[in-house]
Design an enzyme around this catalytic site. Structure first.
Site, PDB file in Angstrom:
ATOM      1  N   TYR A   1       4.900  19.789  18.409  1.00  0.00           N
ATOM      2  CA  TYR A   1       5.301  18.226  18.565  1.00  0.00           C
ATOM      3  C   TYR A   1       4.499  17.564  18.957  1.00  0.00           C
ATOM      4  CZ  TYR A   1      10.368  19.577  18.581  1.00  0.00           C
ATOM      5  OH  TYR A   1      11.721  19.775  18.260  1.00  0.00           O
TER       6      TYR A   1
ATOM      7  N   ASP B   1      11.261  35.179  14.268  1.00  0.00           N
ATOM      8  CA  ASP B   1      12.348  35.528  13.121  1.00  0.00           C
ATOM      9  C   ASP B   1      13.327  36.624  13.332  1.00  0.00           C
ATOM     10  OD1 ASP B   1      10.283  37.258  12.864  1.00  0.00           O
ATOM     11  OD2 ASP B   1      10.073  37.432  10.666  1.00  0.00           O
TER      12      ASP B   1
ATOM     13  N   ASP C   1      19.412  25.585  19.628  1.00  0.00           N
ATOM     14  CA  ASP C   1      20.713  25.426  18.854  1.00  0.00           C
ATOM     15  C   ASP C   1      21.794  26.400  18.587  1.00  0.00           C
ATOM     16  OD1 ASP C   1      20.027  22.566  18.907  1.00  0.00           O
ATOM     17  OD2 ASP C   1      20.625  22.333  16.925  1.00  0.00           O
TER      18      ASP C   1
ATOM     19  N   ASP D   1      13.317  24.668  20.297  1.00  0.00           N
ATOM     20  CA  ASP D   1      14.413  23.676  19.854  1.00  0.00           C
ATOM     21  C   ASP D   1      15.231  24.481  18.823  1.00  0.00           C
ATOM     22  OD1 ASP D   1      15.269  21.127  19.184  1.00  0.00           O
ATOM     23  OD2 ASP D   1      14.099  21.210  17.299  1.00  0.00           O
TER      24      ASP D   1
END
Ligand code: IPM
Ligand code: MG
Length: 356
Positions: free
Chosen positions: A141, A223, A251, A247
């Site tokens: 980021y 993964d 979710d 991030d």
């Protein structure tokens, strides 16, 4: 001492859900002797509209002076055409970075009433209670070099995943401390089979683990971690990971609990100052309709009371009031089953405040 709170409603559904958070703050002040005062400032698109920049100096200064910051959400399609430096998201990333809010705690808890709102089978998510500790001020980021440049006659986009030992060490310590207060199991998520930044990440996490012999440490590649989260999420207690992986995984964790509209977060710096925000975005498609779920915002108030204002007693009250509203059958449309009666943002906020 009177607690000083800075309120940043932001964009989209932000102002609507923040109104409900303030209703909750008012109820605590009126009925439970909560000694606080709060003021408002602009961030994101709202700040761009007013001043041309997503993080005005006055907002940052007010944030530095506050004991805690409550933020709703930033962003919207109206700002899509702006240069990167002036986009609403830069306001959010800018305040995280400027305040040094490196430790982002994202708890995912399944409320029993919402088991059927999850897209997984109820038995897989029943009693789910996990915590993602996301590194928030480093990694891809913020890493340099970044940009879009010309190479060999064509444009290339460049971003860089960078983590220093000290950055890894401090987020690892935050995660071990958090695990100590919970189930004492920590899973570190990386991409150690491909990325050097992850090789170092794993090495430092293992080194830090020697100081926490009471916490059981494991490692997963990202993964596999994503797959395990939807296969058997209850195997996790605390997950610690980088900015980008956190991030994405948060979710997924949100959806396990039925709706992204339910997840609060706390972002803390080394001084214990914090910014509290739902993990969801500004949901421009819902803005102005009065239908958004205010519970992630209200639960962020509870996290603020617990972590920055040291009022765990009031945090418990807010969390119980949220449970009470769900138990009473109130559902915003994101958590309603077909046929269930749906309430709006305001009714949900009033119900929670009424239970305080
Ligand atoms: C989040 C959001 C932000 C992020 C966006 C809005 C920049 O997705 O807080 O998870 O990527 O950190
Ligand atoms: Mg996100």
């Amino acid at each position: 001492m009177t607690a000083k709170i800075l309120i940043l409603p932001g964009d989209g559904i932000g102002p609507e859900i923040m109104e409900q958070a303030e209703r909750v703050l008012e109820a605590l002040r009126a009925r439970h002797g909560f000694d606080a005062r709060w003021s408002h400032a602009l961030i994101g698109g709202a700040a761009v509209d007013a001043s041309g920049e997503p993080l005005p100096a006055a907002t940052l200064e007010a944030a530095r002076q506050a004991d805690a910051v409550l933020l709703a959400a930033v962003g919207g399609p109206k700002y899509d055409g702006l240069p990167r430096e002036r986009r609403p998201e830069r306001g959010l990333l800018g305040i995280r970075k400027a305040l040094g809010l490196f430790a982002n705690l994202r708890p995912a808890i399944l409320y029993p009433e919402l088991a059927s709102a999850s897209s997984l089978k109820p038995e897989l998510v029943e009693n789910l209670d996990l915590l993602i500790v996301r590194e928030l001020t480093g990694g891809i980021y913020f890493g340099q070099p970044r940009g879009i440049e010309i190479r060999d006659g064509e444009r290339v986009g460049v971003n860089t995943e960078v983590y220093s030992e000290s950055e890894i060490e401090r987020i690892a310590r935050s995660a071990f401390e958090a695990a100590r207060l919970r189930g004492k199991r920590l899973c570190s998520v990386d991409k150690e089979n491909v990325l050097e930044a992850s090789v170092l990440w794993r090495e430092v996490v293992v080194r830090v683990s020697k100081d926490y012999p009471d916490v059981q440490l494991s490692h997963l590649l990202v993964d596999n971690a994503a797959m395990q989260l939807v296969r058997a999420p209850k195997q996790f207690d605390v997950i610690v990971t980088s900015n980008l992986f956190g991030d994405i995984l948060s979710d997924i964790a949100a959806q396990l609990t039925g709706s992204i509209g339910m997840l609060p977060s706390a972002s803390l710096n080394e001084r214990g100052q914090g910014l509290y925000e739902p993990i969801h975005g500004s949901a421009p498609d819902l803005a102005g309709l009065g239908v958004a779920n205010p519970l992630a915002m209200i639960l962020s108030v509870a996290m603020m009371l617990r972590y920055s204002l040291k009022r765990g007693d009031l945090a418990d009250r807010v969390e119980s009031a949220v449970k009470g509203a769900l138990a009473a059958g109130l559902r915003t449309r994101d958590i309603a089953r077909p046929g269930e009666k749906v309430v709006g943002t305001r009714e949900m906020g009033e119900a929670v405040a009424g239970l305080l």
